[in-house]
Write an enzyme that holds these catalytic residues in place. Structure first.
Site, PDB file in Angstrom:
ATOM      1  CE  LYS A   1      54.932  15.034  11.473  1.00 37.16           C
ATOM      2  NZ  LYS A   1      53.587  15.115  10.889  1.00 37.16           N
TER       3      LYS A   1
ATOM      4  CB  THR B   1      51.496  11.853  10.237  1.00 39.55           C
ATOM      5  OG1 THR B   1      52.005  13.169   9.992  1.00 39.55           O
ATOM      6  CG2 THR B   1      52.565  11.031  10.943  1.00 39.55           C
TER       7      THR B   1
ATOM      8  CE  LYS C   1      48.398   9.830  13.071  1.00 37.66           C
ATOM      9  NZ  LYS C   1      48.024  10.575  11.841  1.00 37.66           N
TER      10      LYS C   1
END
Length: 292
Positions: A176, A101, A244
């Site tokens: 995502k 990701t 993150k």
């Protein structure tokens, strides 16, 4: 380079962390010829001991001759370093597919670099956590060339219950981001609901059993509500990783003008959990903020 329409394929998997270790294992169990690389060589040796295949000492050695190179690393800078080496090592026509990701911007950057060498790059982040990786039932959201996706999808199906092409380069990462936005709000709402149930003197587990049969039902409720009530958070997707990811989301929102007030607030709440020492706890540890 071998014909990608036939199995087994010659594959490389770079990055054997919580997700990558079992994902690469599913590729080996599917009969593919898998070479792995990990910065900590002992992890790669452990993988070979578990699944067979081979380990390589460098990214270039693992990638050379591969039909598809899969990556699952850390962040944008890790991707630049590792994907850059892989792209340089593979033959024209090969595919480099990234399951990390990261930002859509770095995915597009790697796609451009790959195209310069006649290589295909797919951004293919996953959802489903460690359990999904171990069971081979991840959701894989893919951006990039449609023909390259069609060639890579059968291999990704070894660990993906749903493997979907979302559009051009960067579309997988953007999808995502939507996933993480939705999860952040759900987990906070669930934490507040479980805290309220406790404060009201209700049997929280019984509450979950009832409301999970109605409109409040969600994956988070089914998989995290009971552990929240029991104060168990030493598993699953870590708070550090979620922060993150939410940082990536909020940066992208600033670029595209999306308004994400709840996401920004939940990101701050995860900062509170980190300040409490909960960096490696599961994301459901938002509950800890409400029960101190």
């Amino acid at each position: 380079m071998s014909d990608l329409s036939t199995a087994p394929l010659k594959l490389a998997f770079l990055g054997l962390g919580t997700m990558g270790f079992p994902m690469a294992g599913h590729l080996a169990k599917a009969g593919h010829d898998v070479t792995v690389y990990n910065r900590t060589a002992a992890k790669a040796e452990a993988w070979v001991g578990t699944y067979g295949g081979r380990s390589a000492a460098t990214v270039a050695e693992a990638s050379a001759g591969a039909d598809i190179v899969f990556l699952c690393v850390g962040d944008d800078n890790d991707l630049r370093a590792v994907a850059g080496e892989a792209i340089a090592a593979v033959a024209p026509g090969a595919i480099v597919a990234d399951h990390t990701t990261v930002s859509a911007a770095v995915s597009r950057e790697m796609d451009a670099l790959a195209r310069e060498r006649g290589v295909f790059f797919l951004d293919a982040p996953v959802s489903g956590g460690q359990a999904g990786a171990e069971k081979g039932v991840l959701t894989v959201m893919v951006g990039g060339d449609a023909d390259a996706f069609a060639r890579a999808e059968p291999a990704m199906a070894a660990y993906g219950r749903s493997v979907v092409h979302m559009g051009p380069s960067g579309a997988g990462q953007l999808t995502k981001m939507v996933n993480q936005i939705c999860i952040a709000g759900l987990v906070q709402g669930l934490a507040e609901g479980m805290s309220f149930a406790q404060q009201a003197g209700l049997d929280g587990h019984k509450v979950v059993d009832v409301i999970s049969k109605g409109a409040a039902q969600s994956w988070q409720m089914e998989n995290r509500a009971h552990t929240m009530l029991d104060g168990k958070f030493d598993f699953g997707f870590a708070v550090d990783w979620m922060r993150k990811d939410l940082g990536i989301v909020l940066d992208e929102a600033r670029r595209n003008g999306a308004t994400l007030p709840v996401t920004a607030l939940v990101d701050q709440f995860y900062g509170d959990v980190q300040a409490m020492g909960g960096n490696r706890l599961d994301t459901s540890s938002l509950m800890k903020r409400l029960t101190r």
